[in-house]
Design a protein around this motif. Structure first.
Motif: not given
Length: 470
Positions: A199-200, A205-206, A239-242
């Motif tokens: 998803m990231f 996603w802000n 947020w995260s690294i995929p």
């Protein structure tokens, strides 16, 4: 770098002096680690503090008084060594402007971060002070990385993020991982976002202007919860690294730059501006819940004085000593009163005949006859005052005092019941005449105290329908 730890019987918190960064949050009952521990394959940080920038500024720079300054991603505070004061259940982390910070940021400031523990809650207070003689623009936020999944044989997709309220909101994507792009429809009267490992892929996603001030990380497989309360923040991001096994919850005041923004730091979206000598505060908290913690919280709640208190109307024939009465009244006199007016005085009645006579002054005062003692709070008319608007607040003051008497009695191992006198004029007249109050004192209530002669089953009285949250 040096680290500092505080703990109680619920949680353990470890903070580094570098960036005042939270590097560990564990629950004591199970030793579960909730903070991402860093991994060069994905992301080496844990929970960096963002100051005085959130995200990138346009071209990583801004112009102030004709000079161009470079601003690192998320500012410089996370790379600075904080002075740390360690106290019981509290860490105070302080950063002041210095020669290095002035290279990026030509303002004098003081940044104080306070971490405190309250049972299963970590409270975080952020104090930002402008100690210069110039207006100071800044943003502040957090980048809190939580381990997901928490246990083996779980998947990232077993977890979801849940907002406190239904949200209809767009999310702002990052362009090339740097600048904020045009809003994308995301939530339509929805409360939850199911986590997906991909998803990231296009960055964080802000969100801007959410109704919710609370967000949860939950799992479909167990009752463990991470709860973030962020009432003082205007922006929120995920947020995260995929495909990385963590998720960042990011409460922020400010966001990354827009392509259309210029280099004026005072016009950046979401920026806060402090006048010389001014201070602003932002607070948030992290709560951890699981079966063990909830069980412990429930036991503590059920054993609290407030939860144990009941209105008892039958008493054993035991003496309530003068020492206990004095202890109860010492507590009673700590009750709040408007303007610290303390309009109260008290009659203490212990003689059998007096208790019997008082029990007949109201159809509801029967328990007074068999009580160990009666405490009668009265309003002193010579002390009672009106406020500037002509209002009198003594009724609230005496009510608070009466409730404190009941709680203090329970604290002393005895019970009681509140029997109303004021505002019934006839009851007031009868009791006032009996006590010879004259014009000075107005009886407010009769509180019978003693050793309970009967057990009362505790009932759950909390009703969610009666609570309205704005």
């Amino acid at each position: 770098m040096k680290t500092y730890n505080i703990r109680n019987e619920y949680v353990s918190l470890t903070v580094s002096e570098l960036g005042a960064e939270v590097i560990s949050l564990q629950d004591i009952p199970t030793d579960t680690e909730f903070i991402w521990q860093g991994d060069s394959q994905y992301w080496n940080e844990h929970s960096p503090l963002l100051f005085p920038a959130v995200g990138d500024w346009k071209d990583n720079q801004y112009e102030y008084e004709g000079k161009i300054y470079q601003m690192p991603l998320h500012g410089f505070a996370r790379h600075q060594k904080f002075a740390v004061i360690s106290r019981e259940n509290q860490l105070i982390c302080i950063l002041c402007s210095n020669e290095e910070t002035r290279h990026y940021y030509p303002f004098s400031f003081s940044l104080k971060i306070i971490y405190s523990l309250d049972k299963n809650i970590v409270h975080v207070e952020q104090y930002i002070s402008n100690t210069s003689d110039k207006r100071m623009p800044y943003s502040i936020g957090e980048h809190i990385g939580f381990r997901i999944p928490l246990h083996e044989k779980e998947a990232y997709e077993d977890y979801y993020v849940e907002f406190e309220k239904e949200e209809t909101a767009c999310r702002y994507p990052l362009i090339d991982g740097r600048m904020i792009g045009n809003p994308i429809p995301c939530l339509e009267r929805e409360k939850s976002i199911k986590l997906q490992s991909d998803m990231f892929e296009n960055g964080a996603w802000n969100f801007e202007g959410l109704s919710s001030e609370r967000v949860y990380i939950k799992s479909a497989l167990h009752d463990i919860k991470v709860i973030l309360d962020f009432p003082d923040f205007s922006h929120f991001s995920l947020w995260s690294i995929p495909a990385a096994p963590y998720l960042c919850l990011e409460p922020c005041n400010g966001m990354a730059g827009l392509p259309s923004e210029g280099n004026d730091p005072f016009k950046k979206r979401g920026i806060h501006i402090l006048e010389p000598g001014q201070e602003e505060t932002a607070v948030y908290s992290i709560s951890i819940e699981n079966n063990d913690i909830n069980r412990k919280l429930k036991e503590e709640f059920e054993n609290s004085i407030i939860e144990k208190r009941n209105s008892v109307r039958k008493f054993l024939k035991r003496v309530v000593t003068k020492e206990k009465i004095k202890a109860i009244l010492r507590h009673a006199m700590t009750a709040p009163s408007a303007g610290n007016n303390r309009e109260w005085e008290f009659f203490v009645v212990s003689k059998k005949e007096d208790k019997k006579r008082i029990s007949m002054m109201s159809p509801y005062a029967g328990p007074a006859a068999e009580a160990g003692a009666l405490i009668i709070p009265c309003m002193n008319t010579e002390v009672m005052k009106k406020d500037k608007q002509g209002n009198m607040w003594w009724i609230q003051d005496l009510a608070a005092c009466s409730q404190t008497i009941l709680l203090a009695a329970k604290e002393e191992g005895i019970d009681g019941v509140w029997m109303g006198i004021y505002p019934d004029r006839e009851r007031v007249r009868k009791l006032s005449d009996y006590l010879k109050c004259g014009e000075k004192l107005v009886p407010f209530a009769v509180i019978a105290v003693g050793y309970a002669g009967t057990r009362i089953a505790r009932r759950e009285r909390y009703d969610e329908k009666l609570v309205h949250c704005l």
